[in-house]
Design a protein around this motif. Structure first.
Motif, mmCIF file in Angstrom:
data_model
loop_
_atom_site.group_PDB
_atom_site.id
_atom_site.type_symbol
_atom_site.label_atom_id
_atom_site.label_comp_id
_atom_site.label_asym_id
_atom_site.label_seq_id
_atom_site.Cartn_x
_atom_site.Cartn_y
_atom_site.Cartn_z
ATOM 1 N N LEU A 1 -5.693 -0.599 13.931
ATOM 2 C CA LEU A 1 -6.737 0.423 13.831
ATOM 3 C C LEU A 1 -8.098 -0.153 14.186
ATOM 4 C CD1 LEU A 1 -5.903 2.386 10.570
ATOM 5 C CD2 LEU A 1 -6.307 3.399 12.817
ATOM 6 N N GLY A 2 -8.277 -1.419 13.892
ATOM 7 C CA GLY A 2 -9.607 -1.993 14.029
ATOM 8 C C GLY A 2 -9.868 -2.613 15.379
ATOM 9 N N THR B 1 -0.630 9.381 5.368
ATOM 10 C CA THR B 1 0.214 8.865 6.449
ATOM 11 C C THR B 1 -0.024 9.653 7.734
ATOM 12 O OG1 THR B 1 1.877 8.287 4.782
ATOM 13 C CG2 THR B 1 2.595 8.293 7.086
ATOM 14 N N GLU C 1 -10.373 6.898 -1.593
ATOM 15 C CA GLU C 1 -9.408 5.847 -1.956
ATOM 16 C C GLU C 1 -8.701 5.300 -0.716
ATOM 17 O OE1 GLU C 1 -6.756 6.681 -5.196
ATOM 18 O OE2 GLU C 1 -8.328 7.409 -6.534
ATOM 19 N N LEU D 1 -3.367 8.681 9.264
ATOM 20 C CA LEU D 1 -3.295 7.345 9.845
ATOM 21 C C LEU D 1 -2.543 7.365 11.174
ATOM 22 C CD1 LEU D 1 -4.423 4.918 8.200
ATOM 23 C CD2 LEU D 1 -2.062 4.178 7.984
ATOM 24 N N ARG E 1 -3.868 -2.319 9.853
ATOM 25 C CA ARG E 1 -5.326 -2.393 9.830
ATOM 26 C C ARG E 1 -5.836 -3.079 11.098
ATOM 27 N NH1 ARG E 1 -7.439 -4.522 4.133
ATOM 28 N NH2 ARG E 1 -9.293 -4.494 5.450
ATOM 29 N N THR F 1 -8.765 1.399 0.965
ATOM 30 C CA THR F 1 -7.555 0.635 1.246
ATOM 31 C C THR F 1 -7.487 0.235 2.724
ATOM 32 O OG1 THR F 1 -6.471 1.979 -0.424
ATOM 33 C CG2 THR F 1 -5.045 0.671 0.986
ATOM 34 N N VAL F 2 -7.882 1.131 3.588
ATOM 35 C CA VAL F 2 -7.799 0.892 5.033
ATOM 36 C C VAL F 2 -9.196 1.116 5.627
ATOM 37 C CG1 VAL F 2 -6.527 1.447 7.161
ATOM 38 C CG2 VAL F 2 -5.454 1.832 4.933
ATOM 39 N N PRO F 3 -10.126 0.177 5.394
ATOM 40 C CA PRO F 3 -11.511 0.405 5.823
ATOM 41 C C PRO F 3 -11.658 0.581 7.339
ATOM 42 C CG PRO F 3 -11.224 -1.804 4.862
ATOM 43 C CD PRO F 3 -9.963 -1.070 4.633
ATOM 44 N N GLU F 4 -10.702 0.035 8.120
ATOM 45 C CA GLU F 4 -10.783 0.173 9.576
ATOM 46 C C GLU F 4 -10.730 1.635 10.008
ATOM 47 O OE1 GLU F 4 -8.885 -1.825 7.935
ATOM 48 O OE2 GLU F 4 -9.647 -3.813 8.483
ATOM 49 N N LEU F 5 -10.269 2.507 9.115
ATOM 50 C CA LEU F 5 -10.151 3.924 9.448
ATOM 51 C C LEU F 5 -11.529 4.595 9.581
ATOM 52 C CD1 LEU F 5 -7.811 5.964 9.840
ATOM 53 C CD2 LEU F 5 -7.925 6.443 7.401
ATOM 54 N N ARG G 1 -12.595 5.431 12.936
ATOM 55 C CA ARG G 1 -11.673 6.257 13.708
ATOM 56 C C ARG G 1 -11.713 7.705 13.292
ATOM 57 N NH1 ARG G 1 -8.133 3.483 16.452
ATOM 58 N NH2 ARG G 1 -8.414 5.371 17.665
ATOM 59 N N ALA H 1 -4.696 8.856 13.808
ATOM 60 C CA ALA H 1 -5.749 7.934 14.253
ATOM 61 C C ALA H 1 -5.182 6.870 15.186
ATOM 62 C CB ALA H 1 -6.407 7.278 13.038
ATOM 63 N N THR I 1 0.675 -3.631 6.114
ATOM 64 C CA THR I 1 -0.684 -3.110 5.959
ATOM 65 C C THR I 1 -1.652 -3.900 6.835
ATOM 66 O OG1 THR I 1 -0.139 -2.550 3.660
ATOM 67 C CG2 THR I 1 -2.476 -2.557 4.261
ATOM 68 N N THR J 1 0.857 -1.175 0.000
ATOM 69 C CA THR J 1 0.000 0.000 0.000
ATOM 70 C C THR J 1 0.892 1.224 0.000
ATOM 71 O OG1 THR J 1 -1.494 -1.235 1.437
ATOM 72 C CG2 THR J 1 -1.846 1.147 1.284
ATOM 73 N N THR J 2 0.610 2.178 -0.866
ATOM 74 C CA THR J 2 1.357 3.428 -0.812
ATOM 75 C C THR J 2 0.433 4.537 -0.323
ATOM 76 O OG1 THR J 2 2.903 2.773 -2.529
ATOM 77 C CG2 THR J 2 2.649 5.119 -2.144
ATOM 78 N N LEU J 3 0.846 5.195 0.745
ATOM 79 C CA LEU J 3 0.053 6.271 1.343
ATOM 80 C C LEU J 3 0.741 7.598 1.102
ATOM 81 C CD1 LEU J 3 -0.501 4.533 4.804
ATOM 82 C CD2 LEU J 3 -2.109 4.586 2.874
ATOM 83 N N ALA K 1 5.591 10.112 0.773
ATOM 84 C CA ALA K 1 4.678 8.975 0.851
ATOM 85 C C ALA K 1 5.337 7.819 1.596
ATOM 86 C CB ALA K 1 4.261 8.535 -0.542
ATOM 87 N N THR K 2 4.498 6.895 2.019
ATOM 88 C CA THR K 2 4.948 5.717 2.755
ATOM 89 C C THR K 2 4.475 4.488 1.993
ATOM 90 O OG1 THR K 2 4.497 6.958 4.758
ATOM 91 C CG2 THR K 2 4.798 4.584 5.002
ATOM 92 N N THR K 3 5.367 3.532 1.780
ATOM 93 C CA THR K 3 4.930 2.285 1.181
ATOM 94 C C THR K 3 4.997 1.181 2.229
ATOM 95 O OG1 THR K 3 5.572 2.928 -1.041
ATOM 96 C CG2 THR K 3 5.380 0.579 -0.623
ATOM 97 N N LEU K 4 3.867 0.530 2.427
ATOM 98 C CA LEU K 4 3.778 -0.533 3.431
ATOM 99 C C LEU K 4 3.617 -1.865 2.718
ATOM 100 C CD1 LEU K 4 1.114 1.223 5.699
ATOM 101 C CD2 LEU K 4 3.591 1.159 6.079
ATOM 102 N N SER K 5 4.353 -2.877 3.167
ATOM 103 C CA SER K 5 4.207 -4.205 2.574
ATOM 104 C C SER K 5 2.816 -4.762 2.903
ATOM 105 C CB SER K 5 5.260 -5.144 3.150
ATOM 106 O OG SER K 5 4.988 -5.389 4.510
#
Lengths: 321, 321, 321, 321
Positions: free
Chosen positions: D285-286, B278, B305, B281, D282, B309-313, B316, B284, D278, B271-273, D270-274
């Motif tokens: 956060l959840g 970032t 978007e 996130l 998640r 990608t991060v529905p748990e957000l 929050r 949160a 990710t 995932t690229t944020l 930007a941040t890239t997460l594997s």
């Protein structure tokens, strides 16, 4: 051989001893020399570490693009020559080779100007460079100077050449000693004086001369390799890179003999004549009289270059001016 | 299988039967499937016809660039993952693969936008194209239309999809018949009516639809192939090229399993944020309270978007607007 | 002009009317024609939409690489000719041009094989293609067929050519009508029957012929553009792409006249002779007697090609075999 | 300024004084600084010598590829951000810039690894190099980093740093003096002792350190330039090339402000997460509970890197083992 360590020699011997069955086409010529370093200059080498394809891969690639349309029986050699003559380059791109090279930095600076290749080089940011500098042969210094300077000054005497070699060697040695002192490490990267902080490797290396040897992997397709050879195995190239190109040319001959032959005939030994030069040559062939080149709009330099290439033309033109 | 002729099948079987000893590294996974066509769509295929390198070639290439500086024992897998994570691309370029593909022209038009590869395509200037057209699966027509049209109109009924398939097939058949008539040749290139002059092949083909199949050799290095997969084995890619990309992905997994695993983790499933995303996130995660996204300068589209990608957000943030 | 809409014509006129001061070098020749579409084939065009550099940029680039070493006064034209003669390619890369092109798909398929360029093409996945198909001139059909078929069959009669044109037009029209029906949209993308679901654009287009026009931006450096011209403004290229190459050649002449002249002399009108052909030619020039070509190791085909290029040689060799 | 000669300064001033009308789009930001050298390191510089395109050229290029299909009013800024977010790279390739750079050789060796660019470099085969060496600022001399093998650690004590600077300067001076002696020329290339033969320039330069300054023209498209900046204006890059990248970044901001902003948000910051990272994020956060990272299959190194990027995660995971 060429300052390889015993453990490096052993690794190479082990690689050469292994063998596996493959369904891929193989090149007998390259299998015979695979992994074996071929010495170049005083401490450099080139060795083939992998390859893909052979003469037949070029033919096969071309026939996809001609497909069913070509039905006449045509020898593979003839097709390869046709492709080379008409610069149909894509079938030659279907062969690939990977080399491992040790060369001086000033040589790599010319080498890496060829952009369509993959390079992985030993990093002076992460690692301590080896104490290996190019030391030219005294006879070479005299010869290069004579041709490069185009006759300015006398030919260089052996004792002058020897003095140059000594000067280069002393500069290199002093710079390398200072490099290690700044690093506060020995050649293996081991710390020397635990009390004194060493300079970062990326910084300590900036006084190392461009004659120091570096190492790299170079992977390139056959067409781009031939382009490299056409420029670097050429009398106009600097002697040092030519020495590498000549060694590689021998490997290409072993790998794809039909391609190499066609390359010799249609590229290396070929002659390109401008529109004006072609017109002059045709006039000379077609007439019993001597021809006046003045009517053909070649500059003095262009005419001289043409007469160097086709010296027989001298007797067929009116010399003048 | 996929409309290959018997003589083509025999040629493939013969290629597979041959075996030679080589000093080069081999990939067991690719040797097993070498030359074997893997069916794609209704009449297409992909098959590996040559390759160079394996997982270990990546490691070896990287270690030239680390040289003596790397002394810690480090697993090859860990190094490959490190290289992928930090996009150190050059070691991955040291592997190369050559594929033979049969695909519709509209697929090749997307495919060949990837510029760093070598292509040899069957030529419609010199050869008669085969009577092979892509005929989409009716279920696929309905599905693609639903997602591509974003809900405009109703879902497509089976009989409508069938009608589309028939229409495509009839157009293709008529155009191909007219193509042969203009050529005054049959599918093998043999003349039909000796009295009537035929149209040039390069011209007669201009009414052939972009759904007609063509063939090509495609040679590419591993890094550029992964780039191709990241774009074409992606849900946003058109279904038809994705079918080819998925088939090739399976071949890459067989060839370089450690590289393929790292590619999945650090590219395909990564995932690229953006900087803003970032920050949101992190806020949160760092707060027990719900966060108001308004302060983070994301556009509505960017926020949507991110929530995909991060529905748990969703739980929050303060929902608003 | 070439089926441009009024609003497109107005946009172009507005772009042409604007002017700004710049410190950059300008090319008077290109400024005069900037943005103006130059018609090609029946409905295509090429227009220059941006550029960078001029003849002088080549000279300036080369002199960085020669630096202080070159002191002799040397005309810019002479330097450009020297660079072209010796294929010093990098200074020519310092000029760049951006074109906007409308061309049939089968032409773009040849065009985009030139990989070192930037392309942005109108997308048939997202947009409805225009109802514009290439319709060859009947006289062209006859001429292309005669040369391409190498004399197989009779020359094509006018009525046969007319029939071919009609057949191509009818196939295209029917396919396009069916395309719109499948889309359930008109040419502007507006829905037609709200009750009936449409096919995805990416799929509906697969029965469109390769003769349909598409549009793209093409940005390329001068050296790669000259390479394109040397292959595509050549008698061996297909007539349709040659028409585009010829139009572009006129733009290059307006842009960099000295480079274009050198390109003509040293590339387009130049002759390349193999090592064997050079030897034969030198022998013929150097001897009063007729020469027997048998001793020079040229194949029959190579000798024929040489005699086509240098017909005066015919009278200087022993004809035989 | 930066050791430019008076005549060089005058040439630059003259170039800046000239102005011509053009129909091309211009960038006010670049026109203002065109030709003006921006100092980098102790004796280097970067200056823009030509350019093509602006923010709008990116938008225009993208809209060819979307064509009529995009009808919604969409701000140019939004489109640029969309293109950057989804890595649609081709519209960014439509802008081009040409720089003139003076940098040390060890910097150019990193620089020229970026292959998709055009380079014309001052030639040490034909010309005498200038007596200009990079002399690091004593405050910048740092020890080898213990944690990061590629980088610099603590700054050194002032007296140690001064000693290093002096050592580098003395080595460089001695090597340069010997270089001139071998050439038997002065810095302008004029012969010194007519009786003594000089060494060829291509050979005499091999003892010059990699800290010597060289000059080159560098032409690159905007996308490849952004790729260069993402790697070289990064904390992991060596300080010296970062200094050049930072100077160039300022020029890009002046040239294409909307592109530069999007590049900052979607690439640089930007941040890239594997996939694994990710999933962990998640989960954190959840859930109201702390999460055990052990279940997410990250290596120790990967988890550390993730916690550096998202430090708020520390309080949301079970710390252990």
């Amino acid at each position: 051989m060429q300052n390889l360590t015993e453990s490096q020699m052993r690794e190479i011997a082990e690689s050469r001893a292994a063998s596996s069955p493959t369904r891929r086409p193989i090149s007998e010529g390259l299998e015979a020399i695979l992994f074996e370093p071929s010495p170049v200059l005083d401490k450099g080498f080139v060795r083939v570490v992998d390859y893909m394809g052979d003469d037949n891969a070029v033919v096969q690639g071309a026939r996809v693009s001609y497909g069913r349309g070509t039905r006449a029986v045509q020898s593979d050699r003839g097709l390869i020559r046709y492709l080379m003559r008409h610069r149909h380059t894509t079938p030659f791109e279907l062969c690939e080779i990977k080399l491992h090279v040790r060369a001086p930095i000033f040589v790599t600076r010319q080498w890496f100007r060829h952009r369509t290749a993959s390079i992985n080089e030993y990093s002076a940011r992460y690692s301590v460079l080896e104490r290996e500098f190019y030391s030219p042969d005294p006879a070479g210094i005299a010869a290069q100077s004579a041709s490069n300077r185009q006759g300015r000054g006398e030919a260089m005497a052996p004792e002058d050449a020897a003095r140059v070699v000594a000067m280069l060697r002393d500069d290199a040695a002093r710079c390398y000693d200072n490099y290690l002192w700044m690093l506060n490490e020995d050649e293996t990267g081991a710390p020397v004086d635990p009390e004194r902080p060493g300079v970062a490797r990326e910084l300590a290396r900036i006084n190392l001369p461009v004659g120091i040897y570096t190492q790299f992997y170079w992977k390139v397709n056959l067409w781009n390799l031939l382009r490299f050879l056409s420029l670097r195995a050429d009398p106009h190239a600097q002697y040092e890179i030519r020495a590498f190109a000549d060694a590689i040319a021998g490997m290409v001959r072993a790998w794809v003999p039909a391609v190499y032959e066609a390359f010799g005939d249609y590229v290396q030994n070929a002659t390109t004549l401008s529109g004006q030069a072609t017109a002059l040559l045709r006039a000379a062939l077609g007439s019993a009289e001597k021809i006046d080149p003045a009517g053909f709009n070649l500059s003095g330099r262009e005419l001289r270059e043409l007469l160097d290439t086709v010296p027989e033309l001298r007797n067929r033109i009116v010399s003048g001016g």
